[in-house]
Design a protein around this motif. Sequence first.
Motif, PDB file in Angstrom:
ATOM      1  N   GLN A 273       0.837  -1.201   0.000  1.00 19.30           N
ATOM      2  CA  GLN A 273       0.000   0.000   0.000  1.00 19.30           C
ATOM      3  C   GLN A 273       0.873   1.253   0.000  1.00 19.30           C
ATOM      4  O   GLN A 273       0.571   2.218  -0.708  1.00 19.30           O
ATOM      5  CB  GLN A 273      -0.941  -0.003   1.214  1.00 19.30           C
ATOM      6  N   PHE A 274       1.958   1.257   0.774  1.00 15.71           N
ATOM      7  CA  PHE A 274       2.875   2.403   0.777  1.00 15.71           C
ATOM      8  C   PHE A 274       3.426   2.637  -0.625  1.00 15.71           C
ATOM      9  O   PHE A 274       3.540   3.769  -1.076  1.00 15.71           O
ATOM     10  CB  PHE A 274       4.030   2.180   1.751  1.00 15.71           C
ATOM     11  N   LEU A 275       3.801   1.543  -1.313  1.00 12.81           N
ATOM     12  CA  LEU A 275       4.323   1.682  -2.674  1.00 12.81           C
ATOM     13  C   LEU A 275       3.279   2.289  -3.599  1.00 12.81           C
ATOM     14  O   LEU A 275       3.594   3.147  -4.423  1.00 12.81           O
ATOM     15  CB  LEU A 275       4.767   0.330  -3.223  1.00 12.81           C
ATOM     16  N   LYS A 276       2.034   1.849  -3.463  1.00 15.03           N
ATOM     17  CA  LYS A 276       0.965   2.417  -4.281  1.00 15.03           C
ATOM     18  C   LYS A 276       0.805   3.901  -4.004  1.00 15.03           C
ATOM     19  O   LYS A 276       0.591   4.696  -4.932  1.00 15.03           O
ATOM     20  CB  LYS A 276      -0.353   1.679  -4.021  1.00 15.03           C
ATOM     21  N   TYR A 277       0.908   4.282  -2.756  1.00 17.74           N
ATOM     22  CA  TYR A 277       0.812   5.703  -2.390  1.00 17.74           C
ATOM     23  C   TYR A 277       1.951   6.498  -3.030  1.00 17.74           C
ATOM     24  O   TYR A 277       1.735   7.575  -3.583  1.00 17.74           O
ATOM     25  CB  TYR A 277       0.871   5.878  -0.873  1.00 17.74           C
ATOM     26  N   ILE A 278       3.168   5.966  -2.947  1.00 13.97           N
ATOM     27  CA  ILE A 278       4.332   6.666  -3.503  1.00 13.97           C
ATOM     28  C   ILE A 278       4.181   6.840  -5.008  1.00 13.97           C
ATOM     29  O   ILE A 278       4.413   7.926  -5.544  1.00 13.97           O
ATOM     30  CB  ILE A 278       5.632   5.909  -3.145  1.00 13.97           C
ATOM     31  N   VAL A 279       3.771   5.783  -5.695  1.00 11.03           N
ATOM     32  CA  VAL A 279       3.590   5.867  -7.143  1.00 11.03           C
ATOM     33  C   VAL A 279       2.509   6.883  -7.485  1.00 11.03           C
ATOM     34  O   VAL A 279       2.685   7.715  -8.376  1.00 11.03           O
ATOM     35  CB  VAL A 279       3.270   4.472  -7.742  1.00 11.03           C
ATOM     36  N   ALA A 280       1.396   6.858  -6.767  1.00  5.09           N
ATOM     37  CA  ALA A 280       0.294   7.794  -7.052  1.00  5.09           C
ATOM     38  C   ALA A 280       0.733   9.243  -6.834  1.00  5.09           C
ATOM     39  O   ALA A 280       0.468  10.107  -7.675  1.00  5.09           O
ATOM     40  CB  ALA A 280      -0.910   7.473  -6.172  1.00  5.09           C
TER      41      ALA A 280
ATOM     42  N   PRO B  50      -3.852  13.913   5.682  1.00  6.39           N
ATOM     43  CA  PRO B  50      -2.904  13.660   6.779  1.00  6.39           C
ATOM     44  C   PRO B  50      -2.435  12.203   6.847  1.00  6.39           C
ATOM     45  O   PRO B  50      -1.270  11.935   7.139  1.00  6.39           O
ATOM     46  CB  PRO B  50      -3.693  14.054   8.031  1.00  6.39           C
ATOM     47  N   SER B  51      -3.334  11.264   6.558  1.00  7.70           N
ATOM     48  CA  SER B  51      -2.946   9.844   6.570  1.00  7.70           C
ATOM     49  C   SER B  51      -1.933   9.546   5.475  1.00  7.70           C
ATOM     50  O   SER B  51      -0.959   8.818   5.692  1.00  7.70           O
ATOM     51  CB  SER B  51      -4.168   8.945   6.370  1.00  7.70           C
ATOM     52  N   LEU B  52      -2.159  10.111   4.294  1.00  4.89           N
ATOM     53  CA  LEU B  52      -1.233   9.898   3.187  1.00  4.89           C
ATOM     54  C   LEU B  52       0.124  10.525   3.495  1.00  4.89           C
ATOM     55  O   LEU B  52       1.169   9.907   3.283  1.00  4.89           O
ATOM     56  CB  LEU B  52      -1.805  10.459   1.890  1.00  4.89           C
ATOM     57  N   SER B  53       0.112  11.734   4.028  1.00  9.50           N
ATOM     58  CA  SER B  53       1.371  12.397   4.401  1.00  9.50           C
ATOM     59  C   SER B  53       2.139  11.578   5.427  1.00  9.50           C
ATOM     60  O   SER B  53       3.358  11.420   5.325  1.00  9.50           O
ATOM     61  CB  SER B  53       1.097  13.797   4.956  1.00  9.50           C
ATOM     62  N   ALA B  54       1.421  11.052   6.411  1.00  8.94           N
ATOM     63  CA  ALA B  54       2.065  10.236   7.448  1.00  8.94           C
ATOM     64  C   ALA B  54       2.649   8.960   6.846  1.00  8.94           C
ATOM     65  O   ALA B  54       3.757   8.540   7.219  1.00  8.94           O
ATOM     66  CB  ALA B  54       1.065   9.899   8.552  1.00  8.94           C
ATOM     67  N   ALA B  55       1.930   8.335   5.913  1.00 10.22           N
ATOM     68  CA  ALA B  55       2.429   7.115   5.266  1.00 10.22           C
ATOM     69  C   ALA B  55       3.693   7.411   4.467  1.00 10.22           C
ATOM     70  O   ALA B  55       4.652   6.630   4.487  1.00 10.22           O
ATOM     71  CB  ALA B  55       1.348   6.513   4.362  1.00 10.22           C
TER      72      ALA B  55
ATOM     73  N   ALA C  33       7.397   5.871   5.111  1.00 12.06           N
ATOM     74  CA  ALA C  33       8.156   5.193   4.050  1.00 12.06           C
ATOM     75  C   ALA C  33       9.541   5.816   3.917  1.00 12.06           C
ATOM     76  O   ALA C  33      10.543   5.106   3.795  1.00 12.06           O
ATOM     77  CB  ALA C  33       7.405   5.272   2.723  1.00 12.06           C
ATOM     78  N   GLU C  34       9.610   7.146   3.944  1.00 13.20           N
ATOM     79  CA  GLU C  34      10.900   7.829   3.836  1.00 13.20           C
ATOM     80  C   GLU C  34      11.798   7.499   5.022  1.00 13.20           C
ATOM     81  O   GLU C  34      13.006   7.298   4.862  1.00 13.20           O
ATOM     82  CB  GLU C  34      10.691   9.337   3.715  1.00 13.20           C
ATOM     83  N   LYS C  35      11.210   7.409   6.196  1.00 12.65           N
ATOM     84  CA  LYS C  35      12.002   7.054   7.382  1.00 12.65           C
ATOM     85  C   LYS C  35      12.564   5.642   7.230  1.00 12.65           C
ATOM     86  O   LYS C  35      13.717   5.381   7.560  1.00 12.65           O
ATOM     87  CB  LYS C  35      11.143   7.157   8.640  1.00 12.65           C
ATOM     88  N   GLU C  36      11.745   4.745   6.707  1.00  9.54           N
ATOM     89  CA  GLU C  36      12.200   3.362   6.559  1.00  9.54           C
ATOM     90  C   GLU C  36      13.336   3.223   5.552  1.00  9.54           C
ATOM     91  O   GLU C  36      14.291   2.489   5.785  1.00  9.54           O
ATOM     92  CB  GLU C  36      11.042   2.454   6.153  1.00  9.54           C
ATOM     93  N   VAL C  37      13.243   3.926   4.420  1.00  6.74           N
ATOM     94  CA  VAL C  37      14.301   3.790   3.420  1.00  6.74           C
ATOM     95  C   VAL C  37      15.515   4.642   3.765  1.00  6.74           C
ATOM     96  O   VAL C  37      16.590   4.443   3.210  1.00  6.74           O
ATOM     97  CB  VAL C  37      13.815   4.112   1.981  1.00  6.74           C
ATOM     98  N   GLY C  38      15.348   5.621   4.638  1.00  5.60           N
ATOM     99  CA  GLY C  38      16.486   6.404   5.093  1.00  5.60           C
ATOM    100  C   GLY C  38      16.819   7.614   4.241  1.00  5.60           C
ATOM    101  O   GLY C  38      17.902   8.173   4.368  1.00  5.60           O
ATOM    102  N   PHE C  39      15.917   8.012   3.370  1.00  5.59           N
ATOM    103  CA  PHE C  39      16.132   9.219   2.563  1.00  5.59           C
ATOM    104  C   PHE C  39      14.776   9.800   2.159  1.00  5.59           C
ATOM    105  O   PHE C  39      13.754   9.101   2.204  1.00  5.59           O
ATOM    106  CB  PHE C  39      16.982   8.935   1.320  1.00  5.59           C
ATOM    107  N   GLU C  40      14.788  11.070   1.761  1.00  6.88           N
ATOM    108  CA  GLU C  40      13.561  11.702   1.292  1.00  6.88           C
ATOM    109  C   GLU C  40      13.262  11.235  -0.122  1.00  6.88           C
ATOM    110  O   GLU C  40      14.126  11.276  -0.998  1.00  6.88           O
ATOM    111  CB  GLU C  40      13.683  13.226   1.317  1.00  6.88           C
ATOM    112  N   ILE C  41      12.041  10.803  -0.337  1.00  2.00           N
ATOM    113  CA  ILE C  41      11.601  10.386  -1.666  1.00  2.00           C
ATOM    114  C   ILE C  41      11.090  11.602  -2.431  1.00  2.00           C
ATOM    115  O   ILE C  41      11.295  11.711  -3.632  1.00  2.00           O
ATOM    116  CB  ILE C  41      10.517   9.294  -1.557  1.00  2.00           C
TER     117      ILE C  41
ATOM    118  N   PHE D 131      14.247   5.100  -6.558  1.00  5.27           N
ATOM    119  CA  PHE D 131      13.373   4.236  -5.762  1.00  5.27           C
ATOM    120  C   PHE D 131      12.066   3.959  -6.505  1.00  5.27           C
ATOM    121  O   PHE D 131      11.586   2.826  -6.536  1.00  5.27           O
ATOM    122  CB  PHE D 131      13.091   4.869  -4.405  1.00  5.27           C
ATOM    123  N   LEU D 132      11.500   4.980  -7.125  1.00  5.07           N
ATOM    124  CA  LEU D 132      10.248   4.815  -7.863  1.00  5.07           C
ATOM    125  C   LEU D 132      10.417   3.810  -8.998  1.00  5.07           C
ATOM    126  O   LEU D 132       9.532   2.992  -9.250  1.00  5.07           O
ATOM    127  CB  LEU D 132       9.758   6.156  -8.404  1.00  5.07           C
ATOM    128  N   GLY D 133      11.563   3.862  -9.658  1.00  2.00           N
ATOM    129  CA  GLY D 133      11.831   2.891 -10.712  1.00  2.00           C
ATOM    130  C   GLY D 133      11.800   1.469 -10.188  1.00  2.00           C
ATOM    131  O   GLY D 133      11.200   0.582 -10.792  1.00  2.00           O
TER     132      GLY D 133
END
Length: 108
Positions: free
Chosen positions: A5-12, A31-36, A40-48, A65-67
């Motif tokens: 779901q996080f990946l879908k959010y990032i792609v969208a 707010p939920s999308l922003s938090a997600a 995700a950015e915290k988990e990967v360790g960089f700003e997407i 990352f998107l690729g």
Amino acid sequence: MMTIQFLKYIVAVAEIGSITEAAKQLHVSQPSLSAALKAAEKEVGFEIFTRSRSGVALTKEGVEFLGYARQGDTGDGPSGRPFHIEQTGEAALLRLDPALHVHGECIR
């Protein structure tokens, strides 16, 4: 742990260029999308994404990352990608390689 779901959010968000508009299309609150996205950015360790009043744009790391996120993976074995997707019952989880490299630098 990052989910599909996080990946879908990032792609969208990347495709739409706006967290607010993406939230509307995804039928989630902004707010939920922003938090997600932040999680995700915290988990990967960089700003997407870089964020501004006019919308969002992918960072250099975010483009890479998107690729990877768009390619997907069956989780059936090594793929040479810095992540794989694990099916766990009805859920699917994205597992990142602990030594994920972006532009030749280890980010973890």
